[in-house]
Design a protein around this motif. Structure first.
Motif, PDB file in Angstrom:
ATOM      1  N   TYR A   1       0.847  -1.184   0.000  1.00  0.00           N
ATOM      2  CA  TYR A   1       0.000   0.000   0.000  1.00  0.00           C
ATOM      3  C   TYR A   1       0.887   1.239   0.000  1.00  0.00           C
ATOM      4  O   TYR A   1       1.992   1.234   0.557  1.00  0.00           O
ATOM      5  CB  TYR A   1      -0.914   0.017   1.222  1.00  0.00           C
ATOM      6  CG  TYR A   1      -2.114  -0.902   1.088  1.00  0.00           C
ATOM      7  CD1 TYR A   1      -3.118  -0.623   0.174  1.00  0.00           C
ATOM      8  CD2 TYR A   1      -2.228  -2.047   1.884  1.00  0.00           C
ATOM      9  CE1 TYR A   1      -4.224  -1.453   0.044  1.00  0.00           C
ATOM     10  CE2 TYR A   1      -3.330  -2.880   1.763  1.00  0.00           C
ATOM     11  CZ  TYR A   1      -4.325  -2.586   0.843  1.00  0.00           C
ATOM     12  OH  TYR A   1      -5.413  -3.418   0.703  1.00  0.00           O
ATOM     13  N   SER A   2       0.375   2.299  -0.636  1.00  0.00           N
ATOM     14  CA  SER A   2       1.122   3.560  -0.740  1.00  0.00           C
ATOM     15  C   SER A   2       0.185   4.729  -0.472  1.00  0.00           C
ATOM     16  O   SER A   2      -0.867   4.857  -1.120  1.00  0.00           O
ATOM     17  CB  SER A   2       1.745   3.688  -2.132  1.00  0.00           C
ATOM     18  OG  SER A   2       2.414   4.936  -2.269  1.00  0.00           O
ATOM     19  N   PHE A   3       0.564   5.571   0.487  1.00  0.00           N
ATOM     20  CA  PHE A   3      -0.220   6.754   0.847  1.00  0.00           C
ATOM     21  C   PHE A   3       0.505   7.999   0.367  1.00  0.00           C
ATOM     22  O   PHE A   3       1.679   8.204   0.665  1.00  0.00           O
ATOM     23  CB  PHE A   3      -0.423   6.806   2.363  1.00  0.00           C
ATOM     24  CG  PHE A   3      -1.129   8.024   2.864  1.00  0.00           C
ATOM     25  CD1 PHE A   3      -2.407   8.350   2.425  1.00  0.00           C
ATOM     26  CD2 PHE A   3      -0.524   8.858   3.800  1.00  0.00           C
ATOM     27  CE1 PHE A   3      -3.071   9.483   2.895  1.00  0.00           C
ATOM     28  CE2 PHE A   3      -1.172   9.990   4.278  1.00  0.00           C
ATOM     29  CZ  PHE A   3      -2.449  10.301   3.822  1.00  0.00           C
ATOM     30  N   ALA A   4      -0.206   8.856  -0.387  1.00  0.00           N
ATOM     31  CA  ALA A   4       0.422  10.032  -1.002  1.00  0.00           C
ATOM     32  C   ALA A   4       0.700  11.155  -0.020  1.00  0.00           C
ATOM     33  O   ALA A   4       1.491  12.053  -0.303  1.00  0.00           O
ATOM     34  CB  ALA A   4      -0.457  10.545  -2.138  1.00  0.00           C
ATOM     35  N   GLY A   5       0.047  11.129   1.148  1.00  0.00           N
ATOM     36  CA  GLY A   5       0.261  12.166   2.141  1.00  0.00           C
ATOM     37  C   GLY A   5      -0.576  13.409   1.904  1.00  0.00           C
ATOM     38  O   GLY A   5      -1.239  13.563   0.869  1.00  0.00           O
ATOM     39  N   ASN A   6      -0.552  14.317   2.875  1.00  0.00           N
ATOM     40  CA  ASN A   6      -1.242  15.601   2.772  1.00  0.00           C
ATOM     41  C   ASN A   6      -0.513  16.607   3.653  1.00  0.00           C
ATOM     42  O   ASN A   6       0.578  16.313   4.151  1.00  0.00           O
ATOM     43  CB  ASN A   6      -2.724  15.458   3.158  1.00  0.00           C
ATOM     44  CG  ASN A   6      -2.920  14.814   4.519  1.00  0.00           C
ATOM     45  OD1 ASN A   6      -2.219  15.135   5.478  1.00  0.00           O
ATOM     46  ND2 ASN A   6      -3.874  13.884   4.617  1.00  0.00           N
ATOM     47  N   SER A   7      -1.082  17.750   3.867  1.00  0.00           N
ATOM     48  CA  SER A   7      -0.358  18.809   4.586  1.00  0.00           C
ATOM     49  C   SER A   7      -0.087  18.456   6.046  1.00  0.00           C
ATOM     50  O   SER A   7       0.890  18.934   6.632  1.00  0.00           O
ATOM     51  CB  SER A   7      -1.137  20.124   4.514  1.00  0.00           C
ATOM     52  OG  SER A   7      -2.393  20.000   5.164  1.00  0.00           O
ATOM     53  N   THR A   8      -0.904  17.608   6.638  1.00  0.00           N
ATOM     54  CA  THR A   8      -0.730  17.269   8.050  1.00  0.00           C
ATOM     55  C   THR A   8      -0.023  15.947   8.282  1.00  0.00           C
ATOM     56  O   THR A   8       0.455  15.686   9.384  1.00  0.00           O
ATOM     57  CB  THR A   8      -2.088  17.207   8.771  1.00  0.00           C
ATOM     58  OG1 THR A   8      -2.865  16.126   8.220  1.00  0.00           O
ATOM     59  CG2 THR A   8      -2.851  18.520   8.609  1.00  0.00           C
ATOM     60  N   THR A   9       0.041  15.108   7.240  1.00  0.00           N
ATOM     61  CA  THR A   9       0.551  13.749   7.395  1.00  0.00           C
ATOM     62  C   THR A   9       1.445  13.403   6.212  1.00  0.00           C
ATOM     63  O   THR A   9       1.020  13.535   5.062  1.00  0.00           O
ATOM     64  CB  THR A   9      -0.607  12.742   7.473  1.00  0.00           C
ATOM     65  OG1 THR A   9      -1.553  13.185   8.455  1.00  0.00           O
ATOM     66  CG2 THR A   9      -0.103  11.366   7.852  1.00  0.00           C
TER      67      THR A   9
END
Length: 300
Positions: free
Chosen positions: A278-286
């Motif tokens: 699995y791959s999470f692209a992230g965001n401003s908080t994480t």
């Protein structure tokens, strides 16, 4: 929320504070007399009169002829739950001819601040500077973040600035701040202070017959700065990826969404030996995170 104000004796290290708050509210080692300097320098205009009356009969610090520019800070700082995290900030400091930046009682350092909460982050030690001309120096200092410095709502964009203080031989314990110079400048840059993330992957069965279903589970979690543990991150789009054995590139198969506890579950048809993740692209908080690949062998 704990605000750290770390100020050591003039002969030692000094990390500059930028909050107009009573010294009694500050955590960590500090000197009340130095705290008064920052109270006076940083107090909102409406409060300065009251502080002025309490600090040495109104003898306030003067505006030091120092400005800052060319600040460079990391794009993001990932902070977890237990360990100190440090990040380096570099900047240029320009100063007037009457400012002795090589004096033993001159200090400068960077800071980060979250405007919506008033929280500020500093370093445990002052910046180090290299004088490049009669009026310019290049400086580098660290921001040190500890458990308890942040709450979850403060994840995201922080602004950066720098400040300097010159005692000019003044004894701070005298209470007279009129000979102490102070300069502060914000809005010099931005960075993301993020809740560190973790991601897992488990693919079964192993081995699997060609054409049969592979079930891939996992969990996305991130640092909870309040409880100082990692908690599931719900409602997030996460990509299921596959890398054929013997190759180096992952390809996205589908997108899944985390459940209320951060859990993930997807199914795919097995074709060849390879790694699922699995791959999470992230965001401003994480921050973005990739799970380690899990190898599944395919048998005929």
């Amino acid at each position: 929320m704990r605000i750290r104000v770390t100020v050591a004796a003039v002969s030692g290290a000094l990390a500059l504070s930028a909050l107009a708050m009573p010294a009694a509210h500050a955590a960590g080692p500090h000197r009340p007399d130095v705290a008064k300097v920052f109270q006076a320098a940083h107090a909102p205009s409406a409060a300065k009169a009251g502080i002025s009356a309490r600090v040495a009969g109104g003898k306030m610090p003067y505006d030091l002829a120092v400005t800052f520019s060319n600040l460079k800070v990391a794009k993001a700082v990932k902070f977890g739950t237990t360990n100190r995290v440090s990040t380096t900030i570099a900047y240029t400091m320009k100063f007037g001819a009457d400012v002795d930046v090589t004096a033993k009682d001159f200090f400068t350092g960077p800071f980060l601040y979250k405007g919506s909460t008033g929280n500020m982050l500093f370093g445990d030690d002052p910046a180090t500077c290299s004088v490049t001309s009669a009026t310019t120096a290049n400086c580098k200092g660290k921001i040190d973040i500890y458990p308890g410095d942040l709450n979850n709502a403060e994840a995201g964009t922080w602004r950066a600035g720098a400040e300097a203080i010159a005692y000019n031989g003044q004894d701070p314990e005298s209470g007279d701040l009129s000979k102490v110079g102070y300069a502060k400048q914000g809005g010099l840059g931005t960075t993301l202070v993020q809740r560190n993330s973790k991601l897992t992957t488990s693919a079964k069965p192993k081995p699997v017959k060609k054409g049969k279903t592979v079930t891939v589970t996992g969990k996305l979690s991130r640092a909870d700065w309040g409880s100082r543990t990692y908690a599931g991150y719900s409602g997030q789009a996460v990509q299921l990826q596959f890398r054929k054995k013997g190759t180096t590139t992952y390809k996205t198969l589908k997108t899944a969404k985390t459940n209320s506890t951060g859990g993930l579950k997807s199914t795919v048809k097995a074709t060849v030996d390879g790694y699922y993740r699995y791959s999470f692209a992230g965001n401003s908080t994480t921050p973005a995170v990739n799970a380690p690949g899990d190898l599944v062998r395919v048998k005929k």
